[in-house]
Write a protein that holds these residues in place. Structure first.
Motif, mmCIF file in Angstrom:
data_model
loop_
_atom_site.group_PDB
_atom_site.id
_atom_site.type_symbol
_atom_site.label_atom_id
_atom_site.label_comp_id
_atom_site.label_asym_id
_atom_site.label_seq_id
_atom_site.Cartn_x
_atom_site.Cartn_y
_atom_site.Cartn_z
ATOM 1 N N GLN A 472 55.524 42.556 35.624
ATOM 2 C CA GLN A 472 55.962 42.995 36.943
ATOM 3 C C GLN A 472 54.993 44.035 37.512
ATOM 4 O OE1 GLN A 472 58.565 41.854 38.893
ATOM 5 N NE2 GLN A 472 57.568 43.172 40.427
ATOM 6 N N ARG A 473 54.522 44.910 36.615
ATOM 7 C CA ARG A 473 53.572 45.936 37.058
ATOM 8 C C ARG A 473 52.251 45.295 37.491
ATOM 9 N NH1 ARG A 473 53.064 50.606 39.584
ATOM 10 N NH2 ARG A 473 51.501 52.002 38.668
ATOM 11 N N ILE A 474 51.797 44.300 36.744
ATOM 12 C CA ILE A 474 50.570 43.586 37.119
ATOM 13 C C ILE A 474 50.740 42.910 38.474
ATOM 14 C CG2 ILE A 474 49.091 41.616 36.537
ATOM 15 C CD1 ILE A 474 49.514 42.296 33.598
ATOM 16 N N SER A 475 51.917 42.312 38.691
ATOM 17 C CA SER A 475 52.182 41.648 39.971
ATOM 18 C C SER A 475 52.150 42.644 41.120
ATOM 19 C CB SER A 475 53.539 40.948 39.917
ATOM 20 O OG SER A 475 53.861 40.381 41.172
ATOM 21 N N ASP A 476 52.784 43.818 40.905
ATOM 22 C CA ASP A 476 52.809 44.839 41.963
ATOM 23 C C ASP A 476 51.394 45.329 42.275
ATOM 24 O OD1 ASP A 476 55.540 44.604 42.024
ATOM 25 O OD2 ASP A 476 55.917 46.366 40.759
ATOM 26 N N LEU A 477 50.610 45.571 41.232
ATOM 27 C CA LEU A 477 49.256 46.066 41.443
ATOM 28 C C LEU A 477 48.361 44.996 42.065
ATOM 29 C CD1 LEU A 477 48.666 48.132 38.157
ATOM 30 C CD2 LEU A 477 48.797 49.026 40.488
ATOM 31 N N THR A 478 48.585 43.739 41.683
ATOM 32 C CA THR A 478 47.809 42.644 42.274
ATOM 33 C C THR A 478 48.050 42.586 43.776
ATOM 34 O OG1 THR A 478 47.906 41.360 40.224
ATOM 35 C CG2 THR A 478 47.390 40.162 42.254
ATOM 36 N N ASN A 479 49.315 42.684 44.172
ATOM 37 C CA ASN A 479 49.653 42.682 45.598
ATOM 38 C C ASN A 479 49.048 43.887 46.310
ATOM 39 O OD1 ASN A 479 51.140 40.298 45.396
ATOM 40 N ND2 ASN A 479 53.023 41.394 44.867
ATOM 41 N N TYR A 480 49.032 45.001 45.598
ATOM 42 C CA TYR A 480 48.449 46.216 46.184
ATOM 43 C C TYR A 480 46.958 45.995 46.480
ATOM 44 C CZ TYR A 480 46.493 50.910 46.475
ATOM 45 O OH TYR A 480 45.802 52.024 46.881
ATOM 46 N N PHE A 481 46.220 45.440 45.509
ATOM 47 C CA PHE A 481 44.786 45.224 45.707
ATOM 48 C C PHE A 481 44.518 44.143 46.759
ATOM 49 C CE2 PHE A 481 44.474 46.984 41.259
ATOM 50 C CZ PHE A 481 43.786 48.131 41.623
ATOM 51 N N LEU A 482 45.400 43.125 46.820
ATOM 52 C CA LEU A 482 45.236 42.084 47.847
ATOM 53 C C LEU A 482 45.425 42.650 49.245
ATOM 54 C CD1 LEU A 482 47.124 39.079 46.154
ATOM 55 C CD2 LEU A 482 44.663 39.204 46.679
ATOM 56 N N SER A 483 46.309 43.636 49.354
ATOM 57 C CA SER A 483 46.563 44.238 50.666
ATOM 58 C C SER A 483 45.567 45.344 51.005
ATOM 59 C CB SER A 483 47.989 44.796 50.723
ATOM 60 O OG SER A 483 48.157 45.841 49.778
ATOM 61 N N GLY A 485 42.010 45.013 50.674
ATOM 62 C CA GLY A 485 40.634 44.572 50.834
ATOM 63 C C GLY A 485 40.113 43.560 49.846
ATOM 64 N N ILE A 486 40.854 43.224 48.779
ATOM 65 C CA ILE A 486 40.391 42.208 47.832
ATOM 66 C C ILE A 486 41.027 40.873 48.217
ATOM 67 C CG2 ILE A 486 40.351 41.468 45.409
ATOM 68 C CD1 ILE A 486 40.328 44.366 44.580
ATOM 69 N N ALA A 487 40.206 39.887 48.571
ATOM 70 C CA ALA A 487 40.739 38.612 49.083
ATOM 71 C C ALA A 487 41.065 37.619 47.971
ATOM 72 C CB ALA A 487 39.722 37.992 50.046
ATOM 73 N N ASP A 488 40.324 37.683 46.865
ATOM 74 C CA ASP A 488 40.505 36.704 45.791
ATOM 75 C C ASP A 488 41.659 37.134 44.874
ATOM 76 O OD1 ASP A 488 40.184 34.669 43.975
ATOM 77 O OD2 ASP A 488 38.615 35.729 42.843
ATOM 78 N N PRO A 489 42.727 36.317 44.715
ATOM 79 C CA PRO A 489 43.862 36.681 43.847
ATOM 80 C C PRO A 489 43.454 36.913 42.388
ATOM 81 C CG PRO A 489 44.473 34.888 45.306
ATOM 82 C CD PRO A 489 43.002 35.074 45.469
ATOM 83 N N ALA A 490 42.500 36.127 41.878
ATOM 84 C CA ALA A 490 42.069 36.289 40.488
ATOM 85 C C ALA A 490 41.388 37.648 40.281
ATOM 86 C CB ALA A 490 41.119 35.162 40.104
ATOM 87 N N THR A 491 40.554 38.034 41.244
ATOM 88 C CA THR A 491 39.895 39.342 41.154
ATOM 89 C C THR A 491 40.905 40.468 41.254
ATOM 90 O OG1 THR A 491 37.915 38.417 42.181
ATOM 91 C CG2 THR A 491 38.132 40.814 42.188
ATOM 92 N N GLN A 495 41.658 43.353 38.460
ATOM 93 C CA GLN A 495 41.671 44.778 38.788
ATOM 94 C C GLN A 495 42.987 45.422 38.365
ATOM 95 O OE1 GLN A 495 38.469 45.582 39.244
ATOM 96 N NE2 GLN A 495 38.909 46.753 41.099
ATOM 97 N N ALA A 496 44.094 44.698 38.520
ATOM 98 C CA ALA A 496 45.402 45.225 38.118
ATOM 99 C C ALA A 496 45.453 45.451 36.609
ATOM 100 C CB ALA A 496 46.504 44.257 38.547
ATOM 101 N N ILE A 497 44.933 44.490 35.835
ATOM 102 C CA ILE A 497 44.921 44.627 34.371
ATOM 103 C C ILE A 497 44.029 45.802 33.951
ATOM 104 C CG2 ILE A 497 44.240 43.488 32.218
ATOM 105 C CD1 ILE A 497 45.022 40.823 33.534
ATOM 106 N N VAL A 498 42.868 45.941 34.609
ATOM 107 C CA VAL A 498 41.975 47.067 34.315
ATOM 108 C C VAL A 498 42.666 48.389 34.616
ATOM 109 C CG1 VAL A 498 39.843 48.221 35.034
ATOM 110 C CG2 VAL A 498 39.852 45.757 34.636
ATOM 111 N N ALA A 499 43.399 48.451 35.727
ATOM 112 C CA ALA A 499 44.091 49.680 36.117
ATOM 113 C C ALA A 499 45.138 50.060 35.072
ATOM 114 C CB ALA A 499 44.739 49.509 37.488
ATOM 115 N N ILE A 500 45.874 49.079 34.561
ATOM 116 C CA ILE A 500 46.877 49.360 33.530
ATOM 117 C C ILE A 500 46.200 49.859 32.254
ATOM 118 C CG2 ILE A 500 48.556 48.264 31.974
ATOM 119 C CD1 ILE A 500 49.479 46.591 34.331
ATOM 120 N N GLY A 501 45.052 49.250 31.922
ATOM 121 C CA GLY A 501 44.296 49.711 30.763
ATOM 122 C C GLY A 501 43.879 51.171 30.895
#
Length: 546
Positions: A472-483, A485-491, A495-501
């Motif tokens: 759930q945290r990865i999903s929230d952070l992924t949405n945050y990065f998509l909103s 300036g990051i257009a690619d969902p995989a990227t 970034q979300a996984i790196v942030a959690i690390g």
């Protein structure tokens, strides 16, 4: 009879290897319980030197990154900027008593004060690492002289009743200087450039030279003592201490004995220091009279000094590291936090001699060590929300403890030491306290590294990609990065996984720092208990009292 009068009564030709110390015009004193103004000027001038020498151990700590950038070296090699100073200082401290007899106390302290200022300013003009290491090493070799000589001045120039005041002044140099060093260094670096931190010694050194030149009586050099020197002891000590200091400073970075160079240096240190001890116990005129350690108060007092050095220099290492690594404080911000460890001591230390006249010095020193320990235990529950403002109360408690501990410990340690042994006692206690500081810094750096790894592994077992909360945290952070300036969902997901690390790593680091403060607290508690095992001094007794 005062210590000065006792010293003057000794036959100067009976034991040429151990003359008693500095002479001052009329300072032997017509009054046994009161030193002259001339004596006090000399003592206080020497305290300026001790303060500046100890200040320079820590003044570069908050500014190392700036210095490393200025001379074009990396973080790993930059550690030698501090290490070279410490090696020079720790080698010369035990040599000071002997060399001050060879060249005369007055000539030796004034000469090294001048050299200390000159080598300090030369550091500002260093343009590469080798020249900086050379200048810092020479600065430490000159500055290290000033620490034991200030302590010796208290023991040989002040009558017993006034020695607690002198010891309180020495305490201010030993405990206030490390605390305020990063503050001064950080402020100057951020506002005027790192080079300016090496000019702070110039004016105080000039004042010191003038004061000592007018208050210390000239004495002839005794170059004949060079023939009688314990050169085997000097050589083995210098090599052993240099190797040991290098092992302590570089060991954690090089993974200790997994490094062949560290292993070789450790063997060199063990062999040469063992040889040094054997030589000192058997030679007729040793460099250091190690048999003084058989005295109950001196032996236990030196042990307490070692543990105190561990904690004193350890906290000055750990706290800036915590603020810099976890909260990204710059040099000036770190200095402002540490100032609350130093400034209250200016108010409290002058009160200690009054307390020593009324209460058992053992209890005052143990209370100081206990408060220092309490301040460390107050920091064992660190969190991402604890930074500068939240550290105010622990730092003030620590300041109170440091203010109370050193003068009583010094008085207890030197109780019963004769004026002729004052130089050896000063060299031993000051060298071993600084060595304790080096051991403390190395130990705490290792504890921090190992405990960070331990906590990272424990947290990592819970934070997995298969956990519902983590996904759930990865999903929230992924949405945050998509909103943002990051257009690619995989990227964005990467970034979300790196942030959690990074969050896991930061939390493990914080818990590692908490563990280091726990170690410091335990060490101080042991020191407080050991101090209570010494023999009681009469209230008001100074160094050399019974």
């Amino acid at each position: 009879m005062s210590n000065i009068a006792q010293a003057a009564a000794l036959d100067p030709h009976r034991n040429l290897a151990f003359p008693v110390g500095p002479r001052i015009g009329a300072s032997a004193g017509s009054k046994a319980d009161k030193a002259t103004l001339t004596a006090w000027i000399a003592v206080l001038a020497s305290m300026v030197g001790a303060f500046m020498a100890i200040l320079n151990i820590q003044i570069t700590n908050a500014s190392l990154l700036d210095i490393e950038g200025g001379i074009g070296t990396g973080v790993d090699n930059g550690a030698w900027i501090s290490t070279s100073y410490l090696i020079g200082e720790i080698v010369v401290i035990p040599l000071t008593d002997y060399l001050s007899k060879v060249f005369s106390f007055r000539r030796y302290i004034i000469g090294n004060t001048i050299l200390f200022a000159l080598f300090s300013m030369a550091c500002a003009f260093a343009r590469d690492l080798p020249s900086m290491i050379a200048m810092r090493g020479l600065q430490g070799f000159a500055g290290g002289v000033l620490i034991p000589m200030a302590f010796t001045m208290v023991l040989t120039k002040l009558p017993k009743a006034q020695q607690p005041i002198g010891l309180a002044a020495f305490a201010m140099a030993v405990t206030f200087a490390p605390a305020i060093g990063p503050t001064i260094g950080g402020y100057l670096t951020e506002n005027y450039g790192w080079q300016t931190i090496f000019f702070v010694n110039a004016a105080p050194s000039a004042v010191m030279v003038i004061a000592l030149a007018f208050t210390l009586e000239p004495e002839p050099m005794r170059l004949s003592l060079l023939k009688e020197g314990d050169w085997a002891g000097i050589v083995t000590m210098a090599i052993g201490l240099s190797a040991l200091q290098t092992v302590l400073e570089e060991g954690n970075k090089d993974d200790w004995f997994d490094s062949p160079s560290i292993l070789r240096l450790a063997i060199v240190a063990a062999v040469f220091l063992s040889a040094f001890v054997a030589i000192e116990l058997n030679v007729r005129k040793p460099l250091l009279n190690l048999r003084l350690l058989k005295s109950r108060n001196f032996g236990i007092g030196v042990l307490v000094n070692i543990l105190m050095g561990f904690a004193l220099f350890g906290t000055v290492y750990v706290l800036p590291q915590y603020l810099g690594q976890v909260h990204r404080y710059n040099a000036e911000q770190i200095g402002n936090v540490l100032a609350w460890t130093g400034l209250p001591q200016l108010l409290l230390i002058p009160l200690v001699p009054l307390l020593m006249k009324r209460f058992d010095a053992r209890y005052i020193g143990a209370l100081g060590l206990g408060l220092f320990a309490a301040s460390s235990f107050m920091n064992i529950m660190l969190s991402p929300d604890i930074a500068g403002d939240q550290l105010l109360i622990p730092n003030v408690v620590r300041a109170a403890g440091q203010a109370l501990m050193l003068a009583p410990i010094s008085a207890i340690t030197t109780a019963g030491i004769s004026p002729s042994d004052a130089g050896t006692a000063s060299g031993l206690s000051n060298m071993l306290r600084n060595l304790g500081g080096a051991v403390g810094t190395a130990t705490l750096a290792t504890v921090l590294t190992k405990r960070e790894q331990f906590h990272s592994n424990i947290i990592g077992q819970s934070v997995t990609l298969y956990g519902d909360e983590v996904r759930q945290r990865i999903s929230d952070l992924t949405n945050y990065f998509l909103s943002h300036g990051i257009a690619d969902p995989a990227t964005a997901k990467h970034q979300a996984i790196v942030a959690i690390g990074k969050i896991v790593k930061r939390q493990a680091l914080i818990m590692g720092f908490s563990d280091t403060f726990a170690v410091i607290g335990v060490i101080l508690a042991i020191a407080a208990f050991a101090l209570l095992l010494t023999r009681k001094l009469k209230p008001g007794a100074g160094a050399g009292g019974h």
